[in-house]
Design an enzyme around this catalytic site. Structure first.
Site, PDB file in Angstrom:
ATOM      1  N   GLU A  98     -64.122 -35.844   0.896  1.00 11.10           N
ATOM      2  CA  GLU A  98     -62.914 -35.911   1.725  1.00 11.10           C
ATOM      3  C   GLU A  98     -63.286 -36.058   3.197  1.00 11.10           C
ATOM      4  O   GLU A  98     -62.660 -36.827   3.933  1.00 11.10           O
ATOM      5  CB  GLU A  98     -62.078 -34.661   1.532  1.00 11.10           C
ATOM      6  CG  GLU A  98     -60.824 -34.636   2.400  1.00 11.10           C
ATOM      7  CD  GLU A  98     -60.126 -33.298   2.378  1.00 11.10           C
ATOM      8  OE1 GLU A  98     -59.280 -33.075   3.258  1.00 11.10           O
ATOM      9  OE2 GLU A  98     -60.413 -32.477   1.485  1.00 11.10           O
ATOM     10  N   GLU A 117     -59.624 -23.165  -0.577  1.00  8.41           N
ATOM     11  CA  GLU A 117     -58.329 -23.712  -1.002  1.00  8.41           C
ATOM     12  C   GLU A 117     -58.504 -24.633  -2.208  1.00  8.41           C
ATOM     13  O   GLU A 117     -57.722 -24.596  -3.157  1.00  8.41           O
ATOM     14  CB  GLU A 117     -57.691 -24.466   0.157  1.00  8.41           C
ATOM     15  CG  GLU A 117     -56.393 -25.169  -0.216  1.00  8.41           C
ATOM     16  CD  GLU A 117     -56.282 -26.510   0.440  1.00  8.41           C
ATOM     17  OE1 GLU A 117     -55.948 -27.487  -0.255  1.00  8.41           O
ATOM     18  OE2 GLU A 117     -56.544 -26.597   1.661  1.00  8.41           O
ATOM     19  N   HIS A 118     -59.543 -25.447  -2.180  1.00  5.46           N
ATOM     20  CA  HIS A 118     -59.832 -26.318  -3.329  1.00  5.46           C
ATOM     21  C   HIS A 118     -60.189 -25.491  -4.564  1.00  5.46           C
ATOM     22  O   HIS A 118     -59.764 -25.804  -5.677  1.00  5.46           O
ATOM     23  CB  HIS A 118     -60.985 -27.264  -2.988  1.00  5.46           C
ATOM     24  CG  HIS A 118     -60.570 -28.448  -2.175  1.00  5.46           C
ATOM     25  ND1 HIS A 118     -60.418 -29.701  -2.714  1.00  5.46           N
ATOM     26  CD2 HIS A 118     -60.261 -28.566  -0.867  1.00  5.46           C
ATOM     27  CE1 HIS A 118     -60.045 -30.545  -1.770  1.00  5.46           C
ATOM     28  NE2 HIS A 118     -59.953 -29.876  -0.633  1.00  5.46           N
ATOM     29  N   HIS A 178     -61.165 -23.868   3.878  1.00  7.53           N
ATOM     30  CA  HIS A 178     -60.701 -25.116   3.264  1.00  7.53           C
ATOM     31  C   HIS A 178     -61.349 -25.319   1.899  1.00  7.53           C
ATOM     32  O   HIS A 178     -60.683 -25.710   0.933  1.00  7.53           O
ATOM     33  CB  HIS A 178     -61.034 -26.275   4.201  1.00  7.53           C
ATOM     34  CG  HIS A 178     -60.689 -27.616   3.658  1.00  7.53           C
ATOM     35  ND1 HIS A 178     -61.505 -28.706   3.824  1.00  7.53           N
ATOM     36  CD2 HIS A 178     -59.631 -28.060   2.943  1.00  7.53           C
ATOM     37  CE1 HIS A 178     -60.966 -29.754   3.242  1.00  7.53           C
ATOM     38  NE2 HIS A 178     -59.819 -29.395   2.702  1.00  7.53           N
TER      39      HIS A 178
END
Length: 469
Positions: free
Chosen positions: A142, A63-64, A60
């Site tokens: 987040e 992905e950023h 994840h």
């Protein structure tokens, strides 16, 4: 190489052609000239199931990082170029894959392909400590906003950890832990890219108002020179017994608007006929306001303000039947649980009615049509079936397999799997808010509260990052 598009039976007239570049990149094209737009979708065969202990959340986080700049596109340039051309874009991470996608005006398709190829081929040249720290902070924030600091926010994480044992590749969710996010190094990120972000570990689909010959020429031009990589380790075995063998339970005392009962039932793996039967069963039991459980708890007994039951489809491990109920007023969880067990036992004993089968299958057909009715949705489905099942053409006929499921198969999977000894249970008990905190905890808040856990499960548990970026 490729083949000619021919509409398959049950595909609604939709077609797709498949091609493969010399470096291993699989390409799927689907023409649709209804509107002057084109969707680009790129799935990498890597998700949280590929992570190792101590480095959860790396897929994840990466992905950023893919939006942080590449050789030819600095900083936030990917967003600026796509949005400046009238397009939209995003990326998500799940247990089983990471995807990136753009929807563009058709005449801007080449730009999207160039952007995706640039970061696939050259991200390492732009990846440095500054971008690593920037996106590490974004992901940690987040987690605070979507998990740690909202009512029921950690339910999906807690229930997944219960449903899959310690050491299982699906035991942790894609968001990762704060400790592991802090521990990730720049070299970890670089090695992750070298291992998984290669053309032979990806599927690229392009759907919409396209010229296939020109599109393939652009793909060859921009992606063809990117070298393949063969060092990817095989994912760990995610298989488990069909039934858990006993109920697993955790009680959470938190400041939440209402008591809640959530449960995860172990169900057949995605891509099987039994999984389709389970989908029909859960749609009848808890898929909307006409479902059995909603009618029983919300309409008849009035013991709950929200109730749903959906399927989290997984290909590399048992899927999960995801139950989410928010109680009404001072109703105790055992009252809810007894009613649910009664409804599940009745369903297993009697099976679905012909009317319920027709309604559930029509509902699932409509959802399939909704997904394939947009160029972006179709591009995503083509990638999904190519990566997880090896054949993108299956996306075009998926609904026919659901419609072939019989009432007997639905009853069989319910009797075998929707049992108290095959579930992990999470119970939320509200506690008084700390001094000075707002305490306006109404039933409406409970109903509209943190149902994103169930929705995320039904949608594949994607980590949608639009707000974070």
């Amino acid at each position: 190489m490729g083949h000619t598009a021919t509409a398959q039976a049950g595909s609604g007239g939709l077609t797709a052609t498949e091609h493969r570049l010399a470096n291993g990149l699989r390409v799927v094209l689907s023409e649709d000239h209804l509107t002057p737009v084109a969707a680009v979708c790129l799935w990498y065969d890597v998700g949280s199931r590929h992570e190792v202990k101590g480095r959860t959340g790396l897929a994840h986080l990466f992905e950023h990082l893919m939006f942080q700049g590449s050789a030819q596109v600095k900083g936030n340039g990917h967003f600026e170029l796509v949005q400046g051309a009238g397009g939209s874009l995003n990326g998500t991470t799940s247990f089983e894959r990471t995807n990136y996608f753009e929807t563009m005006p058709a005449h801007q398709l080449e730009l999207a392909l160039w952007l995706e190829a640039d970061r696939m081929g050259s991200l390492l040249t732009a990846l440095d400590e500054e971008s690593m720290e920037n996106q590490r902070d974004v992901v940690k924030n987040e987690r605070r906003q979507r998990y740690d600091n909202v009512p029921y926010g950690t339910a999906f994480e807690k229930l997944t950890a219960l449903a899959y044992p310690e050491g299982h590749p699906y035991h942790h969710t894609p968001i990762g832990s704060m400790a592991d996010l802090d521990a990730a190094t720049l070299e970890d990120a670089r090695q992750f890219f070298r291992t998984y972000y290669a053309p032979n570990n990806a599927v690229l689909s392009v759907v919409g108002d396209i010229d296939p010959e020109q599109t393939l020429a652009w793909i060859e031009k921009y992606f063809g020179s990117i070298p393949s990589h063969d060092g990817k380790p095989a994912p760990r075995d995610g298989s488990l017994p069909d039934v858990m063998g006993g109920e697993l339970r955790e009680v959470v005392e938190e400041e939440v608007p209402a008591r809640a009962l959530m449960a995860a039932y172990r169900l057949p793996e995605d891509g099987t006929r039994a999984s389709d039967a389970a989908d029909v069963a859960l749609t009848i039991l808890g898929g909307g306001e006409s479902s059995r459980i909603y009618n029983r708890l919300v309409r008849r007994d009035r013991t709950a303000v929200a109730a749903g039951f959906g399927l989290l489809r997984l290909a590399g491990a048992p899927s999960l039947g995801w139950l989410d109920v928010k109680t009404s007023g001072d109703v105790e969880v055992p009252v809810i649980e007894a009613a649910i067990d009664e409804e599940l036992a009745r369903f297993a004993e009697e099976g679905p009615t012909a009317e319920e089968m027709e309604r559930a299958q029509a509902q699932l057909e409509r959802e399939w049509l909704d997904r394939l009715g947009t160029v972006a949705g179709r591009a995503d489905e083509l990638c999904r079936y190519a990566v997880l099942f090896g054949d993108p053409q299956l996306a075009l006929t998926a609904v026919s397999r659901v419609l072939e499921v019989t009432a007997e198969e639905v009853q069989e999977v319910a009797k075998a799997r929707l049992r108290p000894d095959n579930r992990a249970v999470l119970v939320y008990e509200p506690v008084a808010p700390a001094a000075g905190d707002a305490a306006d905890e109404t039933e409406e808040a409970a109903a509209a509260g943190a149902d994103e856990n169930e929705e995320a499960a039904a949608a594949g548990a994607d980590e949608n990052e639009e707000a974070a970026k």
